[in-house]
Design a protein around this motif. Structure first.
Motif, PDB file in Angstrom:
ATOM      1  N   LEU A  89     -65.251   9.544  72.234  1.00 14.28           N
ATOM      2  CA  LEU A  89     -64.019  10.301  72.003  1.00 14.28           C
ATOM      3  C   LEU A  89     -63.393  10.743  73.322  1.00 14.28           C
ATOM      4  O   LEU A  89     -62.168  10.722  73.478  1.00 14.28           O
ATOM      5  CB  LEU A  89     -64.312  11.519  71.125  1.00 14.28           C
ATOM      6  N   ALA A  90     -64.235  11.126  74.273  1.00 11.27           N
ATOM      7  CA  ALA A  90     -63.724  11.544  75.578  1.00 11.27           C
ATOM      8  C   ALA A  90     -63.077  10.366  76.304  1.00 11.27           C
ATOM      9  O   ALA A  90     -62.016  10.521  76.932  1.00 11.27           O
ATOM     10  CB  ALA A  90     -64.851  12.142  76.409  1.00 11.27           C
ATOM     11  N   ARG A  91     -63.699   9.198  76.223  1.00  7.12           N
ATOM     12  CA  ARG A  91     -63.115   8.005  76.862  1.00  7.12           C
ATOM     13  C   ARG A  91     -61.772   7.654  76.238  1.00  7.12           C
ATOM     14  O   ARG A  91     -60.861   7.167  76.923  1.00  7.12           O
ATOM     15  CB  ARG A  91     -64.073   6.820  76.761  1.00  7.12           C
ATOM     16  N   ALA A  92     -61.658   7.896  74.931  1.00  4.05           N
ATOM     17  CA  ALA A  92     -60.396   7.621  74.240  1.00  4.05           C
ATOM     18  C   ALA A  92     -59.372   8.726  74.444  1.00  4.05           C
ATOM     19  O   ALA A  92     -58.254   8.637  73.914  1.00  4.05           O
ATOM     20  CB  ALA A  92     -60.663   7.436  72.743  1.00  4.05           C
ATOM     21  N   ARG A  93     -59.769   9.765  75.192  1.00  5.46           N
ATOM     22  CA  ARG A  93     -58.889  10.897  75.510  1.00  5.46           C
ATOM     23  C   ARG A  93     -58.426  11.636  74.249  1.00  5.46           C
ATOM     24  O   ARG A  93     -57.289  12.103  74.149  1.00  5.46           O
ATOM     25  CB  ARG A  93     -57.666  10.452  76.320  1.00  5.46           C
ATOM     26  N   VAL A  94     -59.322  11.737  73.269  1.00  3.88           N
ATOM     27  CA  VAL A  94     -59.004  12.483  72.052  1.00  3.88           C
ATOM     28  C   VAL A  94     -59.098  13.971  72.358  1.00  3.88           C
ATOM     29  O   VAL A  94     -60.106  14.443  72.892  1.00  3.88           O
ATOM     30  CB  VAL A  94     -59.978  12.122  70.909  1.00  3.88           C
ATOM     31  N   SER A  95     -58.067  14.696  72.050  1.00  2.74           N
ATOM     32  CA  SER A  95     -58.017  16.119  72.374  1.00  2.74           C
ATOM     33  C   SER A  95     -59.060  16.899  71.576  1.00  2.74           C
ATOM     34  O   SER A  95     -59.142  16.750  70.347  1.00  2.74           O
ATOM     35  CB  SER A  95     -56.628  16.684  72.057  1.00  2.74           C
ATOM     36  N   PRO A  96     -59.859  17.744  72.236  1.00  5.84           N
ATOM     37  CA  PRO A  96     -60.808  18.571  71.499  1.00  5.84           C
ATOM     38  C   PRO A  96     -60.104  19.543  70.549  1.00  5.84           C
ATOM     39  O   PRO A  96     -60.654  19.898  69.502  1.00  5.84           O
ATOM     40  CB  PRO A  96     -61.582  19.306  72.590  1.00  5.84           C
ATOM     41  N   ASP A  97     -58.882  19.957  70.906  1.00  7.36           N
ATOM     42  CA  ASP A  97     -58.123  20.829  70.005  1.00  7.36           C
ATOM     43  C   ASP A  97     -57.794  20.096  68.713  1.00  7.36           C
ATOM     44  O   ASP A  97     -57.820  20.684  67.617  1.00  7.36           O
ATOM     45  CB  ASP A  97     -56.829  21.299  70.671  1.00  7.36           C
ATOM     46  N   LEU A  98     -57.483  18.813  68.819  1.00  9.71           N
ATOM     47  CA  LEU A  98     -57.200  18.015  67.624  1.00  9.71           C
ATOM     48  C   LEU A  98     -58.447  17.882  66.767  1.00  9.71           C
ATOM     49  O   LEU A  98     -58.381  17.976  65.536  1.00  9.71           O
ATOM     50  CB  LEU A  98     -56.683  16.634  68.032  1.00  9.71           C
ATOM     51  N   ILE A  99     -59.590  17.661  67.402  1.00  5.22           N
ATOM     52  CA  ILE A  99     -60.844  17.556  66.660  1.00  5.22           C
ATOM     53  C   ILE A  99     -61.112  18.854  65.903  1.00  5.22           C
ATOM     54  O   ILE A  99     -61.531  18.835  64.743  1.00  5.22           O
ATOM     55  CB  ILE A  99     -62.008  17.225  67.605  1.00  5.22           C
ATOM     56  N   SER A 100     -60.851  19.978  66.563  1.00  9.17           N
ATOM     57  CA  SER A 100     -61.027  21.274  65.907  1.00  9.17           C
ATOM     58  C   SER A 100     -60.103  21.391  64.700  1.00  9.17           C
ATOM     59  O   SER A 100     -60.512  21.833  63.628  1.00  9.17           O
ATOM     60  CB  SER A 100     -60.738  22.413  66.884  1.00  9.17           C
ATOM     61  N   PHE A 101     -58.835  20.998  64.876  1.00 11.01           N
ATOM     62  CA  PHE A 101     -57.847  21.124  63.813  1.00 11.01           C
ATOM     63  C   PHE A 101     -58.201  20.271  62.601  1.00 11.01           C
ATOM     64  O   PHE A 101     -57.963  20.685  61.454  1.00 11.01           O
ATOM     65  CB  PHE A 101     -56.462  20.732  64.325  1.00 11.01           C
ATOM     66  N   ILE A 102     -58.767  19.085  62.850  1.00  7.38           N
ATOM     67  CA  ILE A 102     -59.060  18.159  61.754  1.00  7.38           C
ATOM     68  C   ILE A 102     -59.998  18.782  60.728  1.00  7.38           C
ATOM     69  O   ILE A 102     -59.993  18.401  59.552  1.00  7.38           O
ATOM     70  CB  ILE A 102     -59.637  16.840  62.324  1.00  7.38           C
ATOM     71  N   SER A 103     -60.793  19.787  61.140  1.00  9.27           N
ATOM     72  CA  SER A 103     -61.700  20.416  60.181  1.00  9.27           C
ATOM     73  C   SER A 103     -60.939  21.105  59.049  1.00  9.27           C
ATOM     74  O   SER A 103     -61.488  21.275  57.950  1.00  9.27           O
ATOM     75  CB  SER A 103     -62.610  21.428  60.887  1.00  9.27           C
ATOM     76  N   ILE A 104     -59.682  21.486  59.272  1.00  6.82           N
ATOM     77  CA  ILE A 104     -58.898  22.149  58.212  1.00  6.82           C
ATOM     78  C   ILE A 104     -58.536  21.170  57.094  1.00  6.82           C
ATOM     79  O   ILE A 104     -58.833  21.440  55.922  1.00  6.82           O
ATOM     80  CB  ILE A 104     -57.647  22.829  58.797  1.00  6.82           C
ATOM     81  N   PRO A 105     -57.875  20.015  57.390  1.00 10.27           N
ATOM     82  CA  PRO A 105     -57.614  19.073  56.289  1.00 10.27           C
ATOM     83  C   PRO A 105     -58.887  18.549  55.639  1.00 10.27           C
ATOM     84  O   PRO A 105     -58.894  18.249  54.438  1.00 10.27           O
ATOM     85  CB  PRO A 105     -56.806  17.950  56.953  1.00 10.27           C
ATOM     86  N   ILE A 106     -59.979  18.447  56.401  1.00 10.37           N
ATOM     87  CA  ILE A 106     -61.246  18.039  55.797  1.00 10.37           C
ATOM     88  C   ILE A 106     -61.689  19.078  54.771  1.00 10.37           C
ATOM     89  O   ILE A 106     -62.118  18.729  53.665  1.00 10.37           O
ATOM     90  CB  ILE A 106     -62.324  17.845  56.875  1.00 10.37           C
ATOM     91  N   ALA A 107     -61.571  20.362  55.132  1.00  8.00           N
ATOM     92  CA  ALA A 107     -61.944  21.431  54.199  1.00  8.00           C
ATOM     93  C   ALA A 107     -61.048  21.422  52.968  1.00  8.00           C
ATOM     94  O   ALA A 107     -61.525  21.604  51.836  1.00  8.00           O
ATOM     95  CB  ALA A 107     -61.874  22.782  54.899  1.00  8.00           C
ATOM     96  N   LEU A 108     -59.749  21.203  53.162  1.00 11.13           N
ATOM     97  CA  LEU A 108     -58.829  21.154  52.022  1.00 11.13           C
ATOM     98  C   LEU A 108     -59.155  19.972  51.108  1.00 11.13           C
ATOM     99  O   LEU A 108     -59.088  20.089  49.880  1.00 11.13           O
ATOM    100  CB  LEU A 108     -57.393  21.063  52.520  1.00 11.13           C
ATOM    101  N   ALA A 109     -59.523  18.841  51.710  1.00 11.25           N
ATOM    102  CA  ALA A 109     -59.917  17.682  50.906  1.00 11.25           C
ATOM    103  C   ALA A 109     -61.192  17.978  50.137  1.00 11.25           C
ATOM    104  O   ALA A 109     -61.324  17.595  48.953  1.00 11.25           O
ATOM    105  CB  ALA A 109     -60.108  16.461  51.808  1.00 11.25           C
ATOM    106  N   GLY A 110     -62.148  18.662  50.779  1.00 12.79           N
ATOM    107  CA  GLY A 110     -63.369  19.037  50.088  1.00 12.79           C
ATOM    108  C   GLY A 110     -63.105  19.982  48.942  1.00 12.79           C
ATOM    109  O   GLY A 110     -63.706  19.869  47.866  1.00 12.79           O
ATOM    110  N   MET A 111     -62.197  20.926  49.145  1.00 13.70           N
ATOM    111  CA  MET A 111     -61.825  21.862  48.085  1.00 13.70           C
ATOM    112  C   MET A 111     -61.200  21.120  46.904  1.00 13.70           C
ATOM    113  O   MET A 111     -61.537  21.379  45.739  1.00 13.70           O
ATOM    114  CB  MET A 111     -60.830  22.886  48.641  1.00 13.70           C
ATOM    115  N   ALA A 112     -60.285  20.205  47.211  1.00 17.89           N
ATOM    116  CA  ALA A 112     -59.632  19.439  46.151  1.00 17.89           C
ATOM    117  C   ALA A 112     -60.642  18.609  45.365  1.00 17.89           C
ATOM    118  O   ALA A 112     -60.578  18.533  44.130  1.00 17.89           O
ATOM    119  CB  ALA A 112     -58.554  18.532  46.757  1.00 17.89           C
ATOM    120  N   ALA A 113     -61.571  17.996  46.076  1.00 15.83           N
ATOM    121  CA  ALA A 113     -62.592  17.196  45.393  1.00 15.83           C
ATOM    122  C   ALA A 113     -63.453  18.057  44.490  1.00 15.83           C
ATOM    123  O   ALA A 113     -63.732  17.695  43.336  1.00 15.83           O
ATOM    124  CB  ALA A 113     -63.463  16.480  46.434  1.00 15.83           C
ATOM    125  N   LEU A 114     -63.866  19.220  44.996  1.00 16.98           N
ATOM    126  CA  LEU A 114     -64.749  20.093  44.226  1.00 16.98           C
ATOM    127  C   LEU A 114     -64.069  20.616  42.972  1.00 16.98           C
ATOM    128  O   LEU A 114     -64.699  20.713  41.905  1.00 16.98           O
ATOM    129  CB  LEU A 114     -65.199  21.262  45.104  1.00 16.98           C
TER     130      LEU A 114
END
Length: 217
Positions: free
Chosen positions: A28-53
């Protein structure tokens, strides 16, 4: 695991030393993926988990929610590794390290209570989970090492929720399995209360020790 320095806000995690984690973070670091973006992605993941549940019938929703919990924790692991070990940390890192966690925590715990048929447990658990983090950061603001301990710190809350979902997924074959969601909600609620108390007591002790040391140089 060593205790973080007073200015350090990283949670001590043994998984950081795992080969797979280092390799993934390096990629991820080599691909220059922003750590802030990685942090943010946890929100839509949580919303998807909520919707599934809450909306997918049968064991599928429970299993997908358990998967979402683990993916959220993976984001929480990788954002810090990409920021620190990968050298991509920026000035807004401390903000993004905390804010998405509080949102994702609340989404998952509220969903758990709703799925268990006791929404109040979910809302109360989410509030107390946020308070545990508030107490931790308060200790840091007072100049002490942030205290990540507790019977229901974030990784332990997510472990309880994951186990609850996996056990409940057996309900087509075991009618009482669904009660695992209710048990998990109660464990998170009560455990968060205990964690708030133990962290507060520790900070109070450190404050008294510091005051005593200052008065007796």
């Amino acid at each position: 695991m060593t205790e973080p320095r007073p200015t350090e806000s990283r949670r001590p995690l043994t998984t950081r030393s795992a080969g797979w984690a280092k390799a993934l973070a390096a990629a991820l670091a080599r691909a220059r993926v922003s750590p802030d973006l990685i942090s943010f992605i946890s929100i839509p993941i949580a919303l998807a988990g909520m919707a599934a549940l809450l909306h997918l019938p049968g064991p599928a929703g429970l299993l997908l929610c358990a998967l979402a919990v683990q993916l959220r924790l993976l984001c929480n692991l990788l954002d810090g590794m990409v920021a620190v070990e990968g050298g991509l940390g920026g000035p807004t890192g401390p903000l993004w390290n905390e804010l998405p966690d509080r949102i994702a925590d609340s989404v998952f715990i509220v969903a758990l209570g709703m799925a268990a048929g006791e929404p109040i447990l979910g809302w109360a658990g989410a509030l107390l989970a946020a308070v545990t983090a508030y107490i931790r950061t308060t200790g840091g603001a007072l100049g002490f090492a942030q205290d990540f301990s507790g019977v229901q710190s974030k990784p332990k809350r997510m472990f309880v929720m994951t186990v609850g979902c996996l056990v409940a997924a057996a309900w087509p074959w075991w009618a009482d399995a669904w009660y695992a969601l209710l048990v998990a909600s109660w464990i998170i609620l009560v455990g968060s209360v205990v964690t708030c108390i133990t962290r507060t007591v520790k900070i109070a002790r450190l404050l008294r020790e510091r005051a005593a040391a200052a008065s007796n140089p």
